[in-house]
Enzyme design. Sequence first.
Site, PDB file in Angstrom:
ATOM      1  N   ASN A  48       5.555  -0.971  -4.133  1.00  0.00           N
ATOM      2  CA  ASN A  48       5.826  -0.395  -2.964  1.00  0.00           C
ATOM      3  C   ASN A  48       7.418  -0.361  -2.569  1.00  0.00           C
ATOM      4  O   ASN A  48       7.732  -0.199  -1.495  1.00  0.00           O
ATOM      5  CB  ASN A  48       5.050  -1.256  -1.552  1.00  0.00           C
ATOM      6  CG  ASN A  48       3.435  -1.230  -1.775  1.00  0.00           C
ATOM      7  OD1 ASN A  48       2.880  -0.191  -2.082  1.00  0.00           O
ATOM      8  ND2 ASN A  48       3.043  -2.401  -1.684  1.00  0.00           N
ATOM      9  N   HIS A 134      -4.575  -0.837   8.495  1.00  0.00           N
ATOM     10  CA  HIS A 134      -4.361  -2.277   7.162  1.00  0.00           C
ATOM     11  C   HIS A 134      -5.260  -3.518   7.880  1.00  0.00           C
ATOM     12  O   HIS A 134      -5.360  -3.771   9.112  1.00  0.00           O
ATOM     13  CB  HIS A 134      -2.818  -2.664   7.282  1.00  0.00           C
ATOM     14  CG  HIS A 134      -2.671  -3.484   6.183  1.00  0.00           C
ATOM     15  ND1 HIS A 134      -2.408  -4.942   6.372  1.00  0.00           N
ATOM     16  CD2 HIS A 134      -2.112  -3.054   4.910  1.00  0.00           C
ATOM     17  CE1 HIS A 134      -2.257  -5.651   5.347  1.00  0.00           C
ATOM     18  NE2 HIS A 134      -1.980  -4.565   4.457  1.00  0.00           N
ATOM     19  N   GLU A 190      -1.495   3.473  11.800  1.00  0.00           N
ATOM     20  CA  GLU A 190      -0.239   3.537  10.890  1.00  0.00           C
ATOM     21  C   GLU A 190       0.377   4.763  10.804  1.00  0.00           C
ATOM     22  O   GLU A 190      -0.493   5.835  11.311  1.00  0.00           O
ATOM     23  CB  GLU A 190      -0.979   3.242   9.548  1.00  0.00           C
ATOM     24  CG  GLU A 190      -1.037   1.769   9.180  1.00  0.00           C
ATOM     25  CD  GLU A 190      -2.065   1.276   7.921  1.00  0.00           C
ATOM     26  OE1 GLU A 190      -1.674   1.936   6.790  1.00  0.00           O
ATOM     27  OE2 GLU A 190      -2.750   0.720   7.986  1.00  0.00           O
ATOM     28  N   SER A 194      -1.823   3.240   4.113  1.00  0.00           N
ATOM     29  CA  SER A 194      -1.399   2.400   2.753  1.00  0.00           C
ATOM     30  C   SER A 194      -2.214   2.943   1.518  1.00  0.00           C
ATOM     31  O   SER A 194      -1.839   3.008   0.275  1.00  0.00           O
ATOM     32  CB  SER A 194      -1.503   1.099   2.915  1.00  0.00           C
ATOM     33  OG  SER A 194      -2.801   0.672   3.462  1.00  0.00           O
ATOM     34  N   ASP A 219       2.594   1.294  12.928  1.00  0.00           N
ATOM     35  CA  ASP A 219       3.048   0.414  11.904  1.00  0.00           C
ATOM     36  C   ASP A 219       3.648   1.589  10.672  1.00  0.00           C
ATOM     37  O   ASP A 219       2.688   2.306  10.157  1.00  0.00           O
ATOM     38  CB  ASP A 219       1.527  -0.323  11.331  1.00  0.00           C
ATOM     39  CG  ASP A 219       2.018  -1.111  10.253  1.00  0.00           C
ATOM     40  OD1 ASP A 219       3.285  -1.022   9.671  1.00  0.00           O
ATOM     41  OD2 ASP A 219       1.269  -1.870   9.666  1.00  0.00           O
ATOM     42  N   HIS A 222       4.352   2.130   5.353  1.00  0.00           N
ATOM     43  CA  HIS A 222       4.865   2.996   4.127  1.00  0.00           C
ATOM     44  C   HIS A 222       5.746   4.114   4.585  1.00  0.00           C
ATOM     45  O   HIS A 222       5.600   5.246   3.624  1.00  0.00           O
ATOM     46  CB  HIS A 222       3.393   3.307   3.559  1.00  0.00           C
ATOM     47  CG  HIS A 222       2.573   2.106   3.091  1.00  0.00           C
ATOM     48  ND1 HIS A 222       2.924   1.677   1.799  1.00  0.00           N
ATOM     49  CD2 HIS A 222       1.673   1.449   3.727  1.00  0.00           C
ATOM     50  CE1 HIS A 222       2.115   0.470   1.798  1.00  0.00           C
ATOM     51  NE2 HIS A 222       1.349   0.594   2.787  1.00  0.00           N
ATOM     52  N   LYS A 253       8.678  -3.463   1.563  1.00  0.00           N
ATOM     53  CA  LYS A 253       8.387  -2.331   0.863  1.00  0.00           C
ATOM     54  C   LYS A 253       9.568  -1.604   0.528  1.00  0.00           C
ATOM     55  O   LYS A 253      10.436  -1.991  -0.225  1.00  0.00           O
ATOM     56  CB  LYS A 253       7.375  -1.422   1.464  1.00  0.00           C
ATOM     57  CG  LYS A 253       5.813  -2.342   1.424  1.00  0.00           C
ATOM     58  CD  LYS A 253       4.888  -1.888   2.337  1.00  0.00           C
ATOM     59  CE  LYS A 253       3.574  -2.839   1.857  1.00  0.00           C
ATOM     60  NZ  LYS A 253       2.400  -2.828   2.871  1.00  0.00           N
TER      61      LYS A 253
HETATM   62  C1  LIG Z   1       2.081  -4.097   3.442  1.00  0.00           C
HETATM   63  C2  LIG Z   1       1.393  -3.809   4.933  1.00  0.00           C
HETATM   64  C3  LIG Z   1       1.501  -4.737   5.925  1.00  0.00           C
HETATM   65  C4  LIG Z   1       1.928  -6.105   5.528  1.00  0.00           C
HETATM   66  O1  LIG Z   1       3.339  -6.408   5.213  1.00  0.00           O
HETATM   67  P1  LIG Z   1       3.660  -7.530   4.586  1.00  0.00           P
HETATM   68  O2  LIG Z   1       5.258  -7.605   4.911  1.00  0.00           O
HETATM   69  O3  LIG Z   1       3.445  -7.147   3.121  1.00  0.00           O
HETATM   70  O4  LIG Z   1       2.992  -8.675   4.926  1.00  0.00           O
HETATM   71  C5  LIG Z   1       1.242  -4.137   7.088  1.00  0.00           C
HETATM   72  N1  LIG Z   1       0.600  -3.171   7.258  1.00  0.00           N
HETATM   73  C6  LIG Z   1       0.640  -2.278   6.368  1.00  0.00           C
HETATM   74  C7  LIG Z   1       0.113  -0.786   6.563  1.00  0.00           C
HETATM   75  C8  LIG Z   1       0.923  -2.416   4.956  1.00  0.00           C
HETATM   76  O5  LIG Z   1       0.826  -1.650   3.926  1.00  0.00           O
END
Ligand SMILES: *Cc1c(COP(=O)(O)O)cnc(C)c1O
Length: 412
Positions: A48, A134, A190, A194, A219, A222, A253
């Site tokens: 990522n 997520h 999101e 993801s 969120d 990505h 990421k």
């Molecule tokens: C990876 C991810 C998270 C968590 O983030 P981390 O920093 O890895 O704990 C939260 N939301 C989504 C959509 C993700 O893909």
Amino acid sequence: MNNFNQELTDRLGILHAQGLRRELRRVDSPPGTRIRIDGRTLLNFSSNDYLGLAGDPLLKEAAIRAVEKYGAGSGASRLICGSLAPHHELEETLANFKGAEAALSFSTGYATAIGTICALLGKNDVMVLDKLVHACIVDAARLSGAKIRVFAHNDLDGLEKMLRWSSAFRLSGSMLKRELQPPRILIVTESIFSMDGDAAPLREIAALKEKYGAWLMVDEAHATGLYGKNRRGLAEESGVCGQIEVQMGTLGKAVGASGGYICGSRPLIDYLVNRARSFIFSTAPVPAAAAAATAGVRLIQSPEGERRQRVLWEHVEKCRTGILPVPDSSKDGDRLEACPTLSAIIPILIGDEARAVAASAALRERDIFVPAIRYPTVARGKARLRVTLTATHTPDDVSELVAALQSIRHHK
Ligand SMILES: *Cc1c(COP(=O)(O)O)cnc(C)c1O
């Protein structure tokens, strides 16, 4: 073996029989497009680290400088004496990057979701979720005790139905218990999903949240660093930043470090400092992580960030045109199909768990690493190969991937 271990061994056996048992793979190299696993060097399409920042000299130097100046650990939680200069610099940099009034960083994106959602909502409130959000958002929803309403993935009619229900619930709630706050409604989605790599219709969702007087949390895990003129995320590209109360993302990421963040209004951030339990009751992130994240955000904001964004999209185009068109086959398991939205995540749906694992193994025979994603990360029977591209891949890397995907498709 006592009963405890026997029971766990039995449970693992069931996972194994279902093709769902997972194991850790030890990686003996830094993050990058080539990784070393089991003594072999593989071309990596699973990271990522979309902009290739995790191993970038600028981030490494920032982390090293922070260790030298502030030490290896942070010594305490943020509210005691662990709120070090690198954390404050990171939060100022994040607010500036996202064009927000303020920002707060957390130790992970997971902790960000848990702390923020549980601070904002209680059992009298309602959370309206896209079916594919997520796990950290699902867990936060459960932990908050709020009523949970789930709409089908990206289904605006479903969302509106849930909002209508929530409004009626709010009305009845405020009539029943005059002493309480009327129930709050929080929509969470999101921006880029993801595991499917597709985009939420943010403009339409924002319009619905205005119509029903709900709050909106997005969120951008990505999407941060990848979309928009300033690379703030899909909210910027969709022109809806001003309509999102709670902008969330991860620093692990595209930013290339680790941690999570919330950007929003000053009252939101001040409130989270007082109420987000995953922030309050946890040791502050190490200074190296905060400093690396600051360097990552600054790189994203620079012309070099813009260049990497452009290169990444060139790779995505090339990969997608190489994989498509989809061969028509009515047999579910024989389909290699890329989803139609543009993102750095290119899922190739296979369906059956064991076949997805076999496809991943076949690629690995060709020294290409693409993981099989299975339940519980995605629904049962929706197993897939999940290709992720990064700006540090070369055009030849992408060609090699496309050729390998074509060849495993023909050798089923
Ligand atoms: C990876 C991810 C998270 C968590 O983030 P981390 O920093 O890895 O704990 C939260 N939301 C989504 C959509 C993700 O893909």
